[in-house]
Design an enzyme around this catalytic site. Sequence first.
Site, PDB file in Angstrom:
ATOM      1  N   THR A  71      -0.151   0.669   1.252  1.00  0.00           N
ATOM      2  CA  THR A  71      -0.853   1.658   1.036  1.00  0.00           C
ATOM      3  C   THR A  71      -1.965   1.285  -0.172  1.00  0.00           C
ATOM      4  O   THR A  71      -3.202   1.282   0.059  1.00  0.00           O
ATOM      5  CB  THR A  71      -0.475   3.295   0.732  1.00  0.00           C
ATOM      6  OG1 THR A  71       0.325   3.730   1.797  1.00  0.00           O
ATOM      7  CG2 THR A  71      -1.602   4.480   0.333  1.00  0.00           C
ATOM      8  N   ASN A 148       2.535   2.654  14.069  1.00  0.00           N
ATOM      9  CA  ASN A 148       3.784   3.085  13.469  1.00  0.00           C
ATOM     10  C   ASN A 148       4.241   4.342  14.329  1.00  0.00           C
ATOM     11  O   ASN A 148       5.583   4.586  14.434  1.00  0.00           O
ATOM     12  CB  ASN A 148       3.547   3.602  12.251  1.00  0.00           C
ATOM     13  CG  ASN A 148       2.413   4.567  11.766  1.00  0.00           C
ATOM     14  OD1 ASN A 148       1.239   4.152  12.190  1.00  0.00           O
ATOM     15  ND2 ASN A 148       2.612   5.806  11.384  1.00  0.00           N
ATOM     16  N   GLN A 176       3.713  -2.635  10.818  1.00  0.00           N
ATOM     17  CA  GLN A 176       4.730  -2.367  11.619  1.00  0.00           C
ATOM     18  C   GLN A 176       4.915  -3.724  12.814  1.00  0.00           C
ATOM     19  O   GLN A 176       5.626  -3.729  13.501  1.00  0.00           O
ATOM     20  CB  GLN A 176       4.369  -1.337  12.579  1.00  0.00           C
ATOM     21  CG  GLN A 176       4.424   0.045  11.556  1.00  0.00           C
ATOM     22  CD  GLN A 176       5.958   0.561  11.491  1.00  0.00           C
ATOM     23  OE1 GLN A 176       6.705  -0.139  11.843  1.00  0.00           O
ATOM     24  NE2 GLN A 176       5.534   1.538  10.304  1.00  0.00           N
ATOM     25  N   CYS A 313       3.111  13.746  11.689  1.00  0.00           N
ATOM     26  CA  CYS A 313       2.619  12.347  11.584  1.00  0.00           C
ATOM     27  C   CYS A 313       3.525  11.382  10.675  1.00  0.00           C
ATOM     28  O   CYS A 313       4.185  12.359   9.825  1.00  0.00           O
ATOM     29  CB  CYS A 313       1.541  12.861  10.733  1.00  0.00           C
ATOM     30  SG  CYS A 313       0.646  11.506   9.975  1.00  0.00           S
TER      31      CYS A 313
HETATM   32  N1  PLP Z   1       0.527   1.355   7.630  1.00  0.00           N
HETATM   33  C1  PLP Z   1       1.561   1.568   8.411  1.00  0.00           C
HETATM   34  C2  PLP Z   1       1.576   1.225   9.933  1.00  0.00           C
HETATM   35  C3  PLP Z   1       2.725   2.502   8.257  1.00  0.00           C
HETATM   36  O1  PLP Z   1       3.537   2.591   9.167  1.00  0.00           O
HETATM   37  C4  PLP Z   1       2.976   2.671   6.815  1.00  0.00           C
HETATM   38  C5  PLP Z   1       4.014   3.201   6.450  1.00  0.00           C
HETATM   39  O2  PLP Z   1       4.644   4.256   7.285  1.00  0.00           O
HETATM   40  C6  PLP Z   1       1.979   2.228   5.937  1.00  0.00           C
HETATM   41  C7  PLP Z   1       0.710   1.560   6.441  1.00  0.00           C
HETATM   42  C8  PLP Z   1       2.133   2.346   4.439  1.00  0.00           C
HETATM   43  O3  PLP Z   1       3.092   1.715   4.017  1.00  0.00           O
HETATM   44  P1  PLP Z   1       3.734   1.787   2.588  1.00  0.00           P
HETATM   45  O4  PLP Z   1       4.833   2.704   2.485  1.00  0.00           O
HETATM   46  O5  PLP Z   1       4.144   0.408   2.086  1.00  0.00           O
HETATM   47  O6  PLP Z   1       2.625   2.421   1.644  1.00  0.00           O
END
Ligand code: PLP
Length: 367
Positions: A71, A148, A176, A313
């Site tokens: 994120t 995801n 992912q 979600c």
């Molecule tokens: N992007 C996708 C496709 C994800 O599945 C996730 C986590 O669920 C994230 C971003 C965010 O990852 P993080 O938990 O390292 O912030």
Amino acid sequence: MNPIYLDNQATTPLAPEVFDAMLPWLKDNFGNPHSPHIMGRKAAAAVELARDQIAALCPPGGRVIFTGSATEAINLAMGAVRTQQGRAEIAVVDTEHAAVRDTALWYGTQGFETNLLPVDTQGLLRLEELEACLGPQTALVGAMLVNNEIGVIQPVEQIAAMAHRAGALMLCDAVQGFGRIDIPQQADMIALSGHKIYGPKGIGALWVREGIDIPALIHGGGQEQGVRSGTLSPALCAGLGAAAKLCAERREQDREHIVSLADRARDLFGDWSVNGSLDRRYAGNLNIRRQGLDVARLMSDVRGVAFSAGSACASGSGRPSHVLAALGLAPGQIKSSIRLGFGRYNSMKDIERAAGLINQAAENQLS
Ligand code: PLP
């Protein structure tokens, strides 16, 4: 005793090899990687080795920036829109993870215009919609590699080529797919996360193509290439590096294993419908629905399996799934969907036992 773990999109267990790689940096080797003395230099060397291990899975000609999560990596990457002179539009796929989608929508309140690009009933971006919204005003296009929630693989190379023709930057959220499927070589920025690749939580990384300027996200001592201040954790960096290396070494073995689990699951859940494309899909994600099912009840009945409600979600916010809605599914279909995620450490027995428990509970409910 833990339930059977079929929620590998939410997070993955830590690989034992990764745990071993992290341990020395949590015990005796506690030096600050930014200190100039011998202990600091040793820790810095571990950080740089990890950086190289991650870069080995990324396109050539770029740099890896460590962050606290994917994120954060995505927020850092999207700051690049501020450097795109005269361009004030952002286009992201409607089914992006909240990390991309909500950040893009936030830019919509900061003087940018944000376009959410629709997908078809398979969950794949409608390329003609992207074409129609691209122009000299587009600063950035965002598209994820593997979704995801439904596991669908977007045509990221094509999307990047289209973005480049319009002079825009292309960000790929590869969280992912990283270490499991081919990384799009045309993307300008790629975000990844430790805890989705059998690495630790609390670390992610952003790969950035050479020559792309990103404004600082976290100000302070300037430790991480001037854009992300704060002392790096050598243990977390070493863990992410080891996880990436292991994914590369085991890629074919992991792929075969997960495909065999997915094939068996597809048979065992033959009475269910699959959400999203059947062909362009990462095998480790099976999002399925069964008419009339109350998934909240199913989840409380099946305590022996850790899995996700497809209707929630998957970012853990409890918000209804914008992804299943974007496919055009009716509210009743969304509410009767579940997500099963298979990973490296699942066995065939796990799949068979989990299918038995879930199918039995579904039958009890529907009969
Ligand atoms: N992007 C996708 C496709 C994800 O599945 C996730 C986590 O669920 C994230 C971003 C965010 O990852 P993080 O938990 O390292 O912030």
